[in-house]
Scaffold this motif. Structure first.
Motif, PDB file in Angstrom:
ATOM      1  N   ASP A   1       0.828  -1.215   0.000  1.00  0.00           N
ATOM      2  CA  ASP A   1       0.000   0.000   0.000  1.00  0.00           C
ATOM      3  C   ASP A   1       0.858   1.259   0.000  1.00  0.00           C
ATOM      4  O   ASP A   1       0.481   2.284   0.582  1.00  0.00           O
ATOM      5  CB  ASP A   1      -0.918  -0.018   1.227  1.00  0.00           C
ATOM      6  N   ILE A   2       2.008   1.196  -0.672  1.00  0.00           N
ATOM      7  CA  ILE A   2       2.971   2.294  -0.687  1.00  0.00           C
ATOM      8  C   ILE A   2       3.072   2.892  -2.079  1.00  0.00           C
ATOM      9  O   ILE A   2       3.138   2.170  -3.080  1.00  0.00           O
ATOM     10  CB  ILE A   2       4.370   1.797  -0.244  1.00  0.00           C
TER      11      ILE A   2
ATOM     12  N   SER B   1      14.046   2.577   3.965  1.00  0.00           N
ATOM     13  CA  SER B   1      14.948   2.958   5.044  1.00  0.00           C
ATOM     14  C   SER B   1      14.400   2.519   6.396  1.00  0.00           C
ATOM     15  O   SER B   1      15.118   1.926   7.213  1.00  0.00           O
ATOM     16  CB  SER B   1      15.161   4.478   5.040  1.00  0.00           C
ATOM     17  N   LEU B   2      13.110   2.799   6.649  1.00  0.00           N
ATOM     18  CA  LEU B   2      12.505   2.433   7.922  1.00  0.00           C
ATOM     19  C   LEU B   2      12.483   0.915   8.107  1.00  0.00           C
ATOM     20  O   LEU B   2      12.909   0.400   9.147  1.00  0.00           O
ATOM     21  CB  LEU B   2      11.073   2.979   7.987  1.00  0.00           C
ATOM     22  N   ALA B   3      12.006   0.203   7.082  1.00  0.00           N
ATOM     23  CA  ALA B   3      11.892  -1.253   7.199  1.00  0.00           C
ATOM     24  C   ALA B   3      13.266  -1.902   7.328  1.00  0.00           C
ATOM     25  O   ALA B   3      13.458  -2.792   8.164  1.00  0.00           O
ATOM     26  CB  ALA B   3      11.155  -1.815   5.982  1.00  0.00           C
ATOM     27  N   SER B   4      14.219  -1.445   6.542  1.00  0.00           N
ATOM     28  CA  SER B   4      15.530  -2.094   6.523  1.00  0.00           C
ATOM     29  C   SER B   4      16.276  -1.913   7.834  1.00  0.00           C
ATOM     30  O   SER B   4      16.910  -2.856   8.328  1.00  0.00           O
ATOM     31  CB  SER B   4      16.375  -1.549   5.364  1.00  0.00           C
ATOM     32  N   VAL B   5      16.231  -0.705   8.400  1.00  0.00           N
ATOM     33  CA  VAL B   5      16.998  -0.484   9.633  1.00  0.00           C
ATOM     34  C   VAL B   5      16.418  -1.302  10.778  1.00  0.00           C
ATOM     35  O   VAL B   5      17.165  -1.907  11.562  1.00  0.00           O
ATOM     36  CB  VAL B   5      17.061   1.018   9.995  1.00  0.00           C
ATOM     37  N   ILE B   6      15.089  -1.381  10.883  1.00  0.00           N
ATOM     38  CA  ILE B   6      14.481  -2.176  11.956  1.00  0.00           C
ATOM     39  C   ILE B   6      14.732  -3.664  11.721  1.00  0.00           C
ATOM     40  O   ILE B   6      15.038  -4.413  12.659  1.00  0.00           O
ATOM     41  CB  ILE B   6      12.975  -1.875  12.057  1.00  0.00           C
ATOM     42  N   GLN B   7      14.641  -4.096  10.473  1.00  0.00           N
ATOM     43  CA  GLN B   7      14.879  -5.503  10.163  1.00  0.00           C
ATOM     44  C   GLN B   7      16.310  -5.915  10.486  1.00  0.00           C
ATOM     45  O   GLN B   7      16.547  -6.966  11.092  1.00  0.00           O
ATOM     46  CB  GLN B   7      14.571  -5.761   8.689  1.00  0.00           C
ATOM     47  N   GLN B   8      17.264  -5.098  10.072  1.00  0.00           N
ATOM     48  CA  GLN B   8      18.668  -5.456  10.294  1.00  0.00           C
ATOM     49  C   GLN B   8      19.022  -5.424  11.779  1.00  0.00           C
ATOM     50  O   GLN B   8      19.781  -6.262  12.261  1.00  0.00           O
ATOM     51  CB  GLN B   8      19.589  -4.524   9.507  1.00  0.00           C
ATOM     52  N   LEU B   9      18.483  -4.436  12.499  1.00  0.00           N
ATOM     53  CA  LEU B   9      18.720  -4.407  13.946  1.00  0.00           C
ATOM     54  C   LEU B   9      18.105  -5.628  14.625  1.00  0.00           C
ATOM     55  O   LEU B   9      18.648  -6.151  15.602  1.00  0.00           O
ATOM     56  CB  LEU B   9      18.165  -3.118  14.547  1.00  0.00           C
ATOM     57  N   SER B  10      16.986  -6.101  14.103  1.00  0.00           N
ATOM     58  CA  SER B  10      16.365  -7.308  14.651  1.00  0.00           C
ATOM     59  C   SER B  10      17.251  -8.525  14.426  1.00  0.00           C
ATOM     60  O   SER B  10      17.409  -9.366  15.323  1.00  0.00           O
ATOM     61  CB  SER B  10      14.994  -7.541  14.008  1.00  0.00           C
TER      62      SER B  10
ATOM     63  N   ARG C   1      11.660   6.081   1.633  1.00  0.00           N
ATOM     64  CA  ARG C   1      11.430   6.247   3.077  1.00  0.00           C
ATOM     65  C   ARG C   1      11.002   4.933   3.716  1.00  0.00           C
ATOM     66  O   ARG C   1      11.439   4.588   4.816  1.00  0.00           O
ATOM     67  CB  ARG C   1      10.361   7.323   3.308  1.00  0.00           C
ATOM     68  N   VAL C   2      10.138   4.191   3.019  1.00  0.00           N
ATOM     69  CA  VAL C   2       9.688   2.901   3.545  1.00  0.00           C
ATOM     70  C   VAL C   2      10.846   1.925   3.638  1.00  0.00           C
ATOM     71  O   VAL C   2      11.011   1.210   4.637  1.00  0.00           O
ATOM     72  CB  VAL C   2       8.562   2.332   2.660  1.00  0.00           C
TER      73      VAL C   2
END
Length: 444
Positions: free
Chosen positions: A362-363, A373-382, A370-371
């Motif tokens: 839905d983007i 960047s947000l998704a990748s940083v949280i995913q990689q930190l996880s 922007r999506v």
């Protein structure tokens, strides 16, 4: 290149630790340093791609990654090796997210699941070849050579990117959130490195606590800052979109579990079961063959059952498969171990295809950077958090059982915990509408 490097390092970790006079579990620092760099630089990857051009940033990232690989190969101490891994992480922070932006802007949404499957199939060559090659080189040559194999791959990648990738740019990119960059950099780096220092002899006990506290304060300050400006570096307001929320939040829980496997499984096979690096590599690569099989049928599975059902049911199967690694012992037949590891690749592969695809359901194309960047940083930190949690549980298990060194019996609690994290993503996926991602799953 990035996927193979990660699996090669995991297989070579025990030998590398002995050469640097370190405990193998301490070498989780090398993995978390890489992830910390991802946490620092992924947030600006989307902006850099919009501003400078996706192809230009993508190729520059490959050069940085190759330079970090060379420095890893010549490192002579834990400090220099961890620093070189951090440099590699800067390159990795730009490569994968910018690659996703390129894909999201190049194909129609009805073809996105198929495109993601095609995108990940070549990447699966890394996990197939990496453990075998890393184990062979580590066993019969020297671990330093495992990093030099990135050089020819990088040159090939530079040529292919220059020939086939368009230099996508945005005509009017949002201004860079400099304050947000500083706060997220401090927050991500301090928390990841602080957690990785728990339970080892490198620093005193108060230092990791202080680092985590500083990181938490920085991230809290960033969250407040992000609600007060129009174009924050990481826009958490995007998580109001249900499909993106499921991909990022539910996917993060799942990735905590799966992120521990490349670190924990080779360690269990070598330190716990006494296998050589090459023997461990032949087993570890089995999961990649399972992943490759599932990628071939993922589109059909999604078309039949839909995103919501697949994400919920498959997360349970994946969690059970990962927890099953804890049953391995020196008496477990080699073929049975390989079969269980094979199944441990099938279910996570389907989950990753679902999570990576539904993020863009839905983007708008303009928001793809922007999506990502947000998704990748949280995913990689996880993923990095998974390594840290697995290391802490492993050390705690060893301590409670009174073992001076890591042994076979110390690993099953760690595998059980990471399996439970994967299953914990089910309630988040359950909040999705039943028709979520319908346009993606019905693509031809």
């Amino acid at each position: 290149m990035e996927n193979m490097d990660a699996t090669v390092l995991a297989t070579a970790l025990p030998a590398l630790a002995r050469d640097l006079n370190q405990d193998p579990v301490t070498l989780k620092l090398a993995i978390t340093a890489y992830v910390a760099a991802l946490g620092v630089f992924i947030p600006i990857s989307g902006w850099m791609a919009d501003k400078l051009g996706a192809r230009k940033v993508f190729r520059a990232a490959m050069i940085v990654f190759m330079t970090g690989s060379i420095l890893c190969a010549v490192s002579g101490s834990l400090v220099t090796f961890v620093a070189a891994r951090f440099l590699q992480g800067i390159g990795g922070a730009m490569m994968v997210p910018v690659g996703r932006v390129i894909i999201a802007r190049s194909v129609d949404k009805s073809e996105l699941v198929k495109a993601v499957s095609y995108l990940t199939m070549p990447a699966l060559l890394g996990p197939v070849v990496g453990p075998l090659l890393g184990g062979f080189i580590t066993t019969y040559f020297h671990w330093r050579w495992v990093f030099l194999i990135n050089i020819p791959i990088c040159f090939l990648g530079l040529y292919l990117a220059g020939r086939y990738i368009q230099n996508f740019t945005e005509d009017d990119p949002a201004p860079l959130d400099v304050k947000g960059f500083v706060l997220t950099s401090v927050g991500a780096a301090m928390i990841m490195l602080g957690l990785s220092l728990f339970g080892n002899h490198l620093v005193d006990g108060a230092t990791p606590i202080a680092m985590c506290a500083i990181g938490a304060i920085a991230l809290a300050m960033y969250y407040r800052h992000s609600t007060q400006i129009a174009f924050p570096l990481l826009d958490f307001r995007l998580l109001r979109i249900p499909t993106l929320h499921a991909s990022v939040v539910g996917g993060s829980l799942f990735r905590i579990g799966l992120g521990a496997v490349p670190f924990l499984l080779p360690l269990a096979l070598q330190e716990g079961l006494g296998m050589s690096a090459f023997q461990a590599g032949t087993i570890t690569c089995a999961s990649a063959f399972g992943s490759l099989f599932m990628r071939l049928i993922a589109t059909k599975v999604l078309r039949r059952y839909g995103f919501r059902t697949v994400l919920m049911v498959n997360a349970v199967f994946a969690g059970i498969a990962l927890a099953a690694y804890g049953v391995f012992s020196i008496h477990t037949p080699y073929l049975l171990i390989a079969l269980i590891v094979l199944m441990g690749g099938v279910f996570p592969a389907l989950q990753f295809t679902c999570l990576n695809s539904i993020a863009y359901a839905d983007i708008d194309n303009r928001d793809a950077g922007r999506v990502t960047s947000l998704a990748s940083v949280i995913q990689q930190l996880s993923l990095g958090m998974g390594v840290t949690i697995a290391g802490i549980v492993l050390q705690l298990s060893s301590h409670l059982q009174g073992h001076a060194t890591i042994v076979e019996a110390d690993f099953w609690p760690a595998f059980l915990v990471i399996g439970l994290f994967s299953i914990a993503s089910v309630p988040v996926s359950g909040k999705l509408p039943r028709n979520a991602g319908l346009e993606l799953s019905q693509g031809r």
